[in-house]
Design an enzyme around this catalytic site. Structure first.
Site, PDB file in Angstrom:
ATOM      1  N   ARG A 104       0.879  -1.189   0.000  1.00 43.00           N
ATOM      2  CA  ARG A 104       0.000   0.000   0.000  1.00 43.00           C
ATOM      3  C   ARG A 104       0.902   1.219   0.000  1.00 43.00           C
ATOM      4  NH1 ARG A 104      -5.458   1.418   3.314  1.00 43.00           N
ATOM      5  NH2 ARG A 104      -6.168  -0.127   1.828  1.00 43.00           N
ATOM      6  N   HIS A 131      -7.337   0.588  -6.489  1.00 46.19           N
ATOM      7  CA  HIS A 131      -7.565  -0.252  -5.308  1.00 46.19           C
ATOM      8  C   HIS A 131      -8.273  -1.543  -5.763  1.00 46.19           C
ATOM      9  CE1 HIS A 131      -7.840  -1.422  -1.273  1.00 46.19           C
ATOM     10  NE2 HIS A 131      -8.721  -0.574  -0.791  1.00 46.19           N
ATOM     11  N   GLN A 134     -10.177  -4.041  -3.264  1.00 49.17           N
ATOM     12  CA  GLN A 134     -11.497  -3.586  -2.831  1.00 49.17           C
ATOM     13  C   GLN A 134     -12.541  -3.921  -3.888  1.00 49.17           C
ATOM     14  OE1 GLN A 134     -12.536  -1.863   0.149  1.00 49.17           O
ATOM     15  NE2 GLN A 134     -14.511  -2.419  -0.729  1.00 49.17           N
ATOM     16  N   ASP A 225     -17.270   7.170  -2.077  1.00 47.75           N
ATOM     17  CA  ASP A 225     -16.031   7.079  -1.291  1.00 47.75           C
ATOM     18  C   ASP A 225     -15.734   8.485  -0.763  1.00 47.75           C
ATOM     19  OD1 ASP A 225     -13.588   6.267  -0.200  1.00 47.75           O
ATOM     20  OD2 ASP A 225     -12.511   6.316  -2.119  1.00 47.75           O
ATOM     21  N   CYS A 265     -16.438   1.767   0.220  1.00 48.81           N
ATOM     22  CA  CYS A 265     -15.277   0.948   0.574  1.00 48.81           C
ATOM     23  C   CYS A 265     -14.915   1.069   2.049  1.00 48.81           C
ATOM     24  CB  CYS A 265     -14.095   1.310  -0.309  1.00 48.81           C
ATOM     25  SG  CYS A 265     -13.629   3.044  -0.215  1.00 48.81           S
ATOM     26  N   ARG A 293     -13.966  -8.591   1.728  1.00 53.75           N
ATOM     27  CA  ARG A 293     -12.531  -8.372   1.542  1.00 53.75           C
ATOM     28  C   ARG A 293     -11.764  -9.641   1.929  1.00 53.75           C
ATOM     29  NH1 ARG A 293     -10.569  -3.221   1.526  1.00 53.75           N
ATOM     30  NH2 ARG A 293      -8.746  -4.283   0.690  1.00 53.75           N
TER      31      ARG A 293
END
Ligand code: CP
Ligand code: NVA
Length: 308
Positions: A104, A131, A134, A225, A265, A293
Site C-alpha cells: 500500500r 484499489h 477492494q 467514497d 469501501c 474483503r
C-alpha cells in the site's frame, strides 16, 4: 475449478485480469466463503504499507492465517524503507524471504518497480491510482445480491479517485455499465477511463458526467467514497462545498432503481459523502462488502500462490 489460475502473477491493476480470470476469482471467493474448499499452505505474506489500513491489513492477515500461512507486517517505519533504501534493493531482498507481497503506497510507479524487481507475486493493496482488492470484494457483493453482474448499472458518485478508477475497469470486465459522476477537476484518471472504455467495447457503457442525479437514474448499485483520500487530508475542508451536490443521501437514492443497493469501501465520513441514514439504512450492504474483503483476498492469495 482450478484454484491456481493466477499462479505466480502480480495484481497491480484490475486490468491485469482477463474477463474469465475475474469471473473465476469471484466464483472462488464465493466458494471459499461457503467453505466448499479448504486450501492449505505454509507460505509467508508480507504487508508493506506506507498508509493506514484497517480492512486491508486485517483481512489479508486473517485470510493468510486461515489457509495455514504466516504474515509479516512490514510497517515502513520499522524497515530501512523509511531511511531511503531504494525500492529496487528492498524488492530484491524481500523476494528472497517471502512468497507474496502486498503493498500500500502512493505512487503506482513505486508498486510497478517493486513488481519488476521481485519475482514473487506483488499485490496492489491500494495506490493513489487503484484499489483492485477492494473492487474484487465489491463485485463479489454485487454478484451475491443480484445473482449475476452482466447488464447491471453501477453509479459511482464523488471523487474520481483510486476507487473510481478500479471500479471502471472492474465493471467493464464484468459486463456492467458504469457511470461516474464527479465535479469538474475531480474526474477519474483519463488513461484509465480510456482503458475501461476499450475493455467495455460496445458491450457496455462507461460514462462520465457532472450530474449525480442523472448518473444514479435507474442504477442498481450506488457507490461512493471519501472526498479527500489518504494524502489529501489538508484539502478535505475546502472540498466539502464542491462535493456537497454529490452526497449520497435519501433524495439521491430515490432516483436509483427500487432494488438498488449502496456500497462504500470504508472508512466513511457520515454527513459528507454519505448520510448516516443511507449507510445505516436497508439498502446499505457495506458490512457484507467489508466482510468480502476476506473472502476475495483469500481467493486471490490461493490463486497467485498456486495453493491446491
Ligand atoms: N477499504 C479499505 O481499503 O479500508 P482500509 O483503508 O481500512 O484498509
Ligand atoms: N480513496 C480512499 C480509499 C480508502 C480505502 C483513499 O485512497 O484514501
Amino acid at each position: 475449478m482450478s484454484v491456481a489460475t493466477l499462479n505466480g502473477r502480480d495484481l497491480l491493476s484490475m486490468a491485469d485480469l482477463s474477463v474469465a480470470e475475474l469471473r473465476d476469482l469471484l466464483d472462488l471467493a464465493i466458494d471459499l466463503k461457503a467453505k466448499k474448499l479448504n486450501p492449505r499452505c505454509e507460505k509467508i505474506l508480507g504487508l508493506l504499507f506506507t498508509k493506514a489500513s484497517t480492512r486491508t491489513r486485517v483481512s489479508f492477515s486473517a485470510a493468510m492465517y486461515q489457509i495455514g500461512g504466516q504474515v509479516l507486517d512490514l510497517n515502513v517505519n520499522v524497515t530501512q524503507v523509511s531511511r531511503g533504501e531504494p525500492v529496487e534493493d528492498t524488492a530484491r531482498v524481500l523476494d528472497r524471504y517471502l512468497d507474496v507481497l502486498a503493498i500500500r503506497t502512493y505512487e503506482q510507479q513505486e508498486l510497478e518497480t517493486f513488481a519488476r524487481y521481485a519475482k514473487i507475486p506483488v499485490i496492489n493493496a491500494l495506490t493513489d491510482l487503484e484499489h483492485p482488492c477492494q473492487v474484487l470484494a465489491d463485485l463479489q457483493t454485487i454478484k451475491e445480491e443480484f445473482g449475476q453482474l452482466d447488464g447491471l448499472t453501477l453509479a459511482y458518485v464523488g471523487d474520481g479517485n483510486n476507487m473510481a478508477n478500479s471500479l471502471m475497469l472492474g465493471c467493464a470486465l464484468s459486463g456492467m455499465n458504469v457511470r461516474v459522476a464527479a465535479p469538474a477537476g475531480f474526474e477519474p484518471n483519463a488513461g484509465v477511463l480510456e482503458q475501461a472504455k476499450a475493455i467495455a467495447g460496445d458491450r457496455t457503457e462507461v460514462t462520465l458526467t457532472q450530474d449525480a442525479q442523472a448518473a444514479v437514474q435507474g442504477a442498481q448499485i450506488v457507490y461512493t467514497d471519501v472526498w479527500a483520500s489518504m494524502g489529501q487530508e489538508d484539502l478535505a475542508d475546502s472540498r466539502i462545498p464542491v462535493f456537497m451536490p454529490y452526497q449520497v443521501n435519501e433524495d439521491l437514492m430515490n432516483k436509483a432503481d427500487s432494488k438498488a443497493i449502496v456500497l462504500h469501501c470504508l472508512p466513511a465520513h457520515r454527513g459528507e459523502e454519505i448520510t448516516n441514514g443511507v449507510i445505516e439504512g436497508n439498502q446499505s450492504r457495506v458490512w457484507d462488502e467489508a466482510e468480502n474483503r476476506l473472502h476475495a483476498q483469500k481467493a486471490l492469495l490461493v490463486s497467485v500462490l498456486g495453493v491446491e
